[in-house]
Structure formats: structure tokens, C-alpha cells
Enzyme design. Structure first.
Site, PDB file in Angstrom:
ATOM      1  N   LYS A  41     -61.549  22.682  18.220  1.00  0.00           N
ATOM      2  CA  LYS A  41     -60.896  21.417  18.563  1.00  0.00           C
ATOM      3  C   LYS A  41     -59.883  21.063  17.482  1.00  0.00           C
ATOM      4  O   LYS A  41     -60.143  21.191  16.296  1.00  0.00           O
ATOM      5  CB  LYS A  41     -61.932  20.297  18.700  1.00  0.00           C
ATOM      6  CG  LYS A  41     -62.848  20.441  19.904  1.00  0.00           C
ATOM      7  CD  LYS A  41     -63.715  19.215  20.109  1.00  0.00           C
ATOM      8  CE  LYS A  41     -62.931  18.087  20.751  1.00  0.00           C
ATOM      9  NZ  LYS A  41     -63.797  16.956  21.159  1.00  0.00           N
ATOM     10  N   GLU A  85     -75.298  10.466  31.950  1.00  0.00           N
ATOM     11  CA  GLU A  85     -75.614   9.051  32.103  1.00  0.00           C
ATOM     12  C   GLU A  85     -76.883   8.820  32.918  1.00  0.00           C
ATOM     13  O   GLU A  85     -77.666   7.909  32.614  1.00  0.00           O
ATOM     14  CB  GLU A  85     -74.438   8.317  32.761  1.00  0.00           C
ATOM     15  CG  GLU A  85     -73.204   8.193  31.897  1.00  0.00           C
ATOM     16  CD  GLU A  85     -72.329   9.441  31.892  1.00  0.00           C
ATOM     17  OE1 GLU A  85     -71.354   9.477  31.129  1.00  0.00           O
ATOM     18  OE2 GLU A  85     -72.638  10.386  32.659  1.00  0.00           O
ATOM     19  N   ARG A 103     -71.870   6.311  37.257  1.00  0.00           N
ATOM     20  CA  ARG A 103     -72.541   7.558  37.583  1.00  0.00           C
ATOM     21  C   ARG A 103     -74.059   7.405  37.614  1.00  0.00           C
ATOM     22  O   ARG A 103     -74.764   8.326  38.020  1.00  0.00           O
ATOM     23  CB  ARG A 103     -72.145   8.625  36.554  1.00  0.00           C
ATOM     24  CG  ARG A 103     -70.652   8.868  36.473  1.00  0.00           C
ATOM     25  CD  ARG A 103     -70.244   9.477  35.147  1.00  0.00           C
ATOM     26  NE  ARG A 103     -70.635  10.849  35.022  1.00  0.00           N
ATOM     27  CZ  ARG A 103     -69.838  11.894  35.277  1.00  0.00           C
ATOM     28  NH1 ARG A 103     -68.600  11.682  35.680  1.00  0.00           N
ATOM     29  NH2 ARG A 103     -70.264  13.119  35.132  1.00  0.00           N
TER      30      ARG A 103
END
Length: 624
Positions: free
Chosen positions: A284, A370, A398
């Protein structure tokens, strides 16, 4: 100024004439452009910098937009935007009426779906593969998913279905956590190439059929072969077993910043007649030092100084709602050992970092899951704890089923703290938190609080933990109002509003951040001789029925909420007026029945008429 290769790239077709050395140079130029633009606009920098070579390799081999690239989340697709005809517009990234920070079909035919939430790419890619099979066409389909998104439940469901369907499909697992072993990688790259070919799969199936037709000895040889194959595979690629068991061929980890390796691998697996997962290891923030050193900060960052990477924030001012919540949660946890914080891959974003530092055993990060986070909260509550679930409003969508079935039915003591409620600005419609007032209000037994400032947020959290039962608190992104915080939080009386301004002509019943907008609108109306009462409703559920009844004594009752009007708090006010038999002109203001784009929040408020001028104008029209 030396000419750039990037300036000659107007579509993916232009990549096909470049050598691999030129593609590597282009990768550096793309990174420089991403850094130059995002230093002014902000954005998801680290993810996009890490995926540059993957995107260039794919577009150099595929025939897009006939072939399809499905990006999970879409926050890593900046390079994709730059090479698909949007180079000149890229400077408008995440700006009002500019380019979206995610893939968006309305923006370009090269964008397959409107991304923004994690773990959905594999399901969409499988649907595309099934549609291709039904149509009898031959387009290639590639899904690009990060290792964090792969942990989401929806991704696991899709992997199971992909293994069962056995349709040609390439999954690129962008893994920015693991290291590469060069020797193992070289061996398994070769084995992966062989296993991805149609000839290998056909030969394997024929040999297995032949052996199984020759009695016990044949079956024994098949089982022995499987055992040896699995043992070797587990030794050299231990993380591939789950995919292989599902029926998905998995390559060895390859260097995601090596154009030659990527093109060589992808050229092979794109010819496979079944699903293949390519394990690509990236870093990253690759190519920009500050993002490499602090990828968490540069996951989603505002404007920054390029040489140092320091964010260009305004000095002083009020603290953010997120920071106020984080401090308040630590205070509550210190006073009550049963308080436990839970989030879903957003510990820093939701303010739980300080809780994790103070009470590491009482701060849970469930990852991008979630549903699991909310289900875990139910278990903690049944176990006698006081879970506080901190999730962005848009991502809580969600886990509505878990909120209802696992928590509300049993009246569990769970507090849902929904950060980024309302319009969030630059990330656009996939991230605006405009539905929570509806989905929280509809749940039986749920209490819903919309604080108008940080003091109410602190008192609200204390109230939620004191009253018990399912409880939702929603608050916006960014700086709070700058009011003093209570030295010791107080328990708020449910369903009791607060009158902010007196007035007998109009009654404005406002929720959350809209209280400030309503107060400023009232000042504009006063210049025209219209006296507007402003009420901070505080509670979206239970509503203050007395405040609503008193409002009906004016010429016009106005409700303002930073959420969709369909099924929102304003409709709740109308229900109360109807139940009480009060006939009075009404005006319900909120997010209109459409998706709102990205841009600075004040510009979005103006666009939809929720700025003070727009509110005052609508009220004048109704009174006229």
C-alpha cells in the site's frame, strides 16, 4: 518539460503498443499524477498507489470495455480512471460535479458497477459470468479484491458459488499484508500455470475417471494422489487450500509491482476454462514514501503536503464529532467495566483507537464484517456486557437484519453509534449516511437520538448506556459546533425536545445538524418579519408529542432532517399530527428521493435546498 507516456494514453488500446519497460515507466508517471492530484483533493491514496501495475497489466491484455474489470470498493481504481479517457478530468476527483472517487458506470463505459462498499465484487463478477454463459459470448471477466474485503461474509458466499459454478473467471487477490518467498514463488508459478490450463484440467478428469473405474485399487490410487497433492500444496502455498477445496485454482503469490510477472501470469490464467485466483502481493502506498510509511492514514486522506505527507488541516476550531465520541466512550468505559467497543475495520475512523489503547481487551475490530460485528454485540449483551457498536451509517446498512433479529427482538442492551450520518461530502452517494433515520426508527423498541452538538452527543452516549435496550445515536462527519462539553454527562429524558428560538408564525422542528441550519434560516426569515420557532427535536424516536402539538398552533409546521424524507423523522411528525387530529399546513424537508453526488457538504446542502437560504426560501413559498 519532458513529454510523458501518460499524456499519450487516451484509452486502454494505447497500452497494447507499449513495451513492458514503457509500462513500468508509465506506472511511475501514474503514481506521480495520483499524488499530485490527491494532494489537492484528498482521496484513497495508499490503495490506489498499490494497485497501479495490476491495472496497467490488465488493461494491456484485456479488450475493455467488452471485457470487464470489477473493482471491489473501487477506491483503488485511480490508475484505471487515468488510462480510460479521464486523464484531463482527473483533477476534478471527488470534487462537486467532478469525477467520483469510485467506479461509476454513468461516468464511463469502462466502469462496470457503482462501487463503494466492500466484498461485493465476486458476486457481481459471477453474475456477469453467468450472463455471459446464457448469452453465449466470450468476454473476459476479472474481479480485483483486496485481502481485507475478502474477509467479508458476502465474499465468502460468492467464493462458494464460484467454485460450484465453475465458470471462467479470474479473481485477483490484492494482498498487501504478506511477504513473498522467491524460491517458493518461482516453483509454484510454474505449477500454477500448468494447473490453470484447459489441457491440465481435462487430463486430470480423464485420469481420475479411469482410475475410479478400476475398483478398490483405482480408488486407492485416487485418494493417495489427492493426499500427496494436498500435502505438497499445503507445504508450498499454505493459504491456497481454502480456495482449492472450493474448486478454485490458486496461483502462488506473485510480485504485484512487477509488470512482466503480472502480464505473464495473467496471460496464462485468462485462458483458463474455470475460476482462477491470482495471489498478487503489493505494498500500500507503493512509490510514495509517506504513504508507504503510514498506509492507514493514507487510506483515506484530505489534502496534504507532497514532500512531507502532512495533512493540510485548518488550525484550531472545534473537535470532530468522532473525536468527541471516542473520548466519551473511554470515559464511560472507565466508569463501567462492562462497556465494550466494537467496530468493523474502522477503529481509527470511528474513534475507537483511544479505547483500544486504554482497554485493549474491550475493543474489538471485527474487520470488514458488519453482520458479524452486530451479531457479536448481541452475544456480548446476552453475556451481561454493554456493547457499543461504532460503524459508519452507510456501512450499518449491511447489518440491518442483525440489528433487528439478533438485538432488538430480545431487547438487548446494545448501543449503535452511527458515525458519518447525513451527507459526508467527497465520497459521494455510496457513503452518504442518509438512510439510518429510516432503518433505525422502523425497529420496534429502538430509541433513536440525533444530537445537534457535541454536548448532546456526550450526554446521549451516557443516556444510552444508562437506559438500556437497543439504542441508536447518529452524528455527522467533521467538526462539531464548538460548544462546551459537560464535566459529567447527564441522562437525557427520552422524547423531550429543546426549544432553541421562540416564534409564533412558523415552527421548525429540526433533527441533528439541521438545528444549526434552521436557526440561521430563522434569522433570514426574521428580516422579512416572519418569526420562526426553532426546536431541537433531539429524539427521532420517541418523538416529543408535546412539542409537535405546540408547533401545530403556528401557521406552518416545518420538519428538517439530514436523511431521506421517505419514511424519515418528518413522516413520523406527520403521523403524530394525524393521530392528534391536528390540521395544519406542513412542509417536510430532507434528502430528496434521489442519490446525491459528491462534493463539499455546503455545496450539496445548497443543491438540495438544505442550506439556510434554501430553507428560508421554501418556507416563504409555503406561507405565500
Amino acid at each position: 518539460m519532458q513529454p510523458r507516456i501518460l499524456d499519450a494514453v487516451n484509452s486502454p488500446r494505447d497500452l497494447k503498443v507499449l513495451t513492458e519497460d514503457e509500462l513500468a515507466i508509465l506506472a511511475d508517471e501514474v503514481r506521480q499524477e495520483i499524488v499530485a492530484v490527491t494532494s489537492r483533493t484528498g482521496g484513497h491514496v495508499a490503495s490506489s498507489l498499490g494497485a497501479v501495475e495490476i491495472i496497467l497489466a490488465l488493461h494491456s491484455l484485456l479488450d475493455c470495455p467488452k471485457d470487464k474489470i470489477v473493482f471491489d470498493v473501487g477506491h483503488q481504481a485511480y490508475a484505471h480512471k487515468l488510462v480510460t479517457g479521464r486523464r484531463e478530468e482527473f483533477k476534478t476527483l471527488r470534487q462537486y460535479q467532478g469525477l467520483s472517487g469510485f467506479t461509476k458506470p454513468a461516468e464511463s463505459p469502462y466502469d462496470v458497477h457503482c462501487s463503494g462498499h466492500a466484498s461485493d465484487s465476486l458476486s457481481i463478477a459471477l453474475g456477469l459470468a453467468k450472463a455471459r454463459a446464457l448469452k453465449g459470448t466470450d468476454e473476459k471477466i476479472v474481479a480485483v479484491i483486496g485481502d481485507a474485503s475478502l474477509a467479508g461474509g458476502m465474499a465468502f458466499e460468492a467464493l462458494n458459488a464460484i467454485g460450484q459454478a465453475q465458470l471462467p473467471l479470474v479473481i485477483i487477490l490484492n494482498d498487501n499484508e504478506m511477504s513473498i518467498s522467491r524460491n517458493v514463488g518461482a516453483l509454484m508459478k510454474h505449477l500454477g500455470f500448468i494447473r490453470a490450463t484447459k489441457e491440465y484440467r481435462e487430463t486430470r478428469d480423464h485420469v481420475q475417471d479411469f482410475l475410479e473405474q478400476h475398483g478398490k485399487l483405482g480408488e486407492g490410487m485416487v485418494n493417495f494422489g489427492r493426499s500427496m497433492k494436498d500435502s505438497l500444496k499445503q507445504f508450498v502455498v499454505p493459504n491456497a487450500m481454502i480456495f482449492e477445496q472450493l474448486g478454485i485454482v490458486c496461483t502462488a503469490p506473485i510480485d504485484g509491482h512487477n509488470i512482466h510477472t503480472l502480464r505473464e501470469t495473467l496471460s496464462s490464467v485468462l485462458q483458463a476454462d474455470g475460476p482462477v485466483l491470482v495471489h498478487v502481493v503489493t505494498k500500500k502506498g507503493h512509490g510514495y514514501g509517506p504513504a508507504e510509511a503510514d498506509p492507514e492514514t493514507f487510506h483515506g486522506v484530505g489534502p496534504y503536503d507532497i514532500p512531507t505527507g502532512k495533512q493540510l488541516k485548518k488550525s484550531g476550531g472545534a473537535p470532530s464529532y468522532t473525536n468527541v465520541f471516542g473520548e466519551a466512550l473511554v470515559h464511560e468505559a472507565e466508569a463501567n467495566p462492562d462497556v465494550v467497543g466494537i467496530t468493523a475495520a474502522m477503529k481509527g475512523g470511528t474513534g475507537l483507537t483511544k479505547l483500544g489503547e486504554r482497554f485493549p481487551d474491550r475493543c474489538i475490530d471485527a474487520g470488514i464484517a458488519e453482520e458479524n460485528a452486530v451479531g457479536m454485540a448481541a452475544g456480548l449483551a446476552v453475556g451481561g456486557k454493554k456493547p457499543v457498536v461504532a460503524i459508519y451509517s452507510t456501512f450499518m446498512q449491511r447489518a440491518i437484519d442483525q440489528m433487528i433479529i439478533d438485538n432488538a427482538i430480545t431487547n438487548d442492551d446494545v448501543v449503535f453509534c452511527l458515525d458519518r450520518a447525513g451527507l459526508v461530502g467527497d465520497d459521494g452517494p455510496t457513503h452518504h449516511g442518509v438512510f439510518d433515520l429510516v432503518y433505525a426508527r422502523m425497529v420496534p423498541g429502538m430509541q433513536v437520538l440525533a444530537p445537534s452538538d457535541e454536548a448532546e452527543l456526550v450526554n446521549g452516549l451516557h443516556t444510552a448506556l444508562a437506559l438500556g435496550g437497543p439504542f441508536t445515536i447518529r452524528y455527522p462527519r467533521g467538526a462539531a459546533e464548538g460548544v462546551p462539553l459537560p464535566e459529567e454527562p447527564e441522562v437525557m429524558e427520552p422524547g423531550v425536545a429543546r426549544r432553541v428560538r421562540e416564534g409564533s408564525d412558523v415552527a421548525i422542528l429540526a433533527f441533528g445538524r439541521m438545528v444549526g441550519q434552521a436557526a440561521r434560516a430563522a434569522e433570514l426569515l426574521a428580516e422579512d418579519g416572519i418569526e420562526a420557532r426553532v426546536v431541537d427535536m433531539r429524539w427521532a424516536k420517541p418523538l416529543d408529542r408535546t412539542a409537535i402539538k405546540n408547533a401545530a398552533q403556528t401557521k406552518l409546521v416545518v420538519t428538517i432532517e439530514e436523511g431521506v424524507v421517505c419514511g424519515g423523522a418528518g413522516e413520523g411528525v406527520l403521523e403524530v399530527l394525524s393521530e392528534q387530529g391536528l390540521a395544519v399546513p406542513t412542509l417536510v424537508l430532507g434528502i430528496p428521493d434521489r442519490f446525491v453526488g459528491q462534493g463539499k457538504v455546503d455545496l450539496l446542502f445548497k443543491e438540495i435546498g438544505l442550506d439556510p437560504e434554501g430553507i428560508a426560501s421554501r418556507i416563504r413559498e409555503e406561507l405565500a
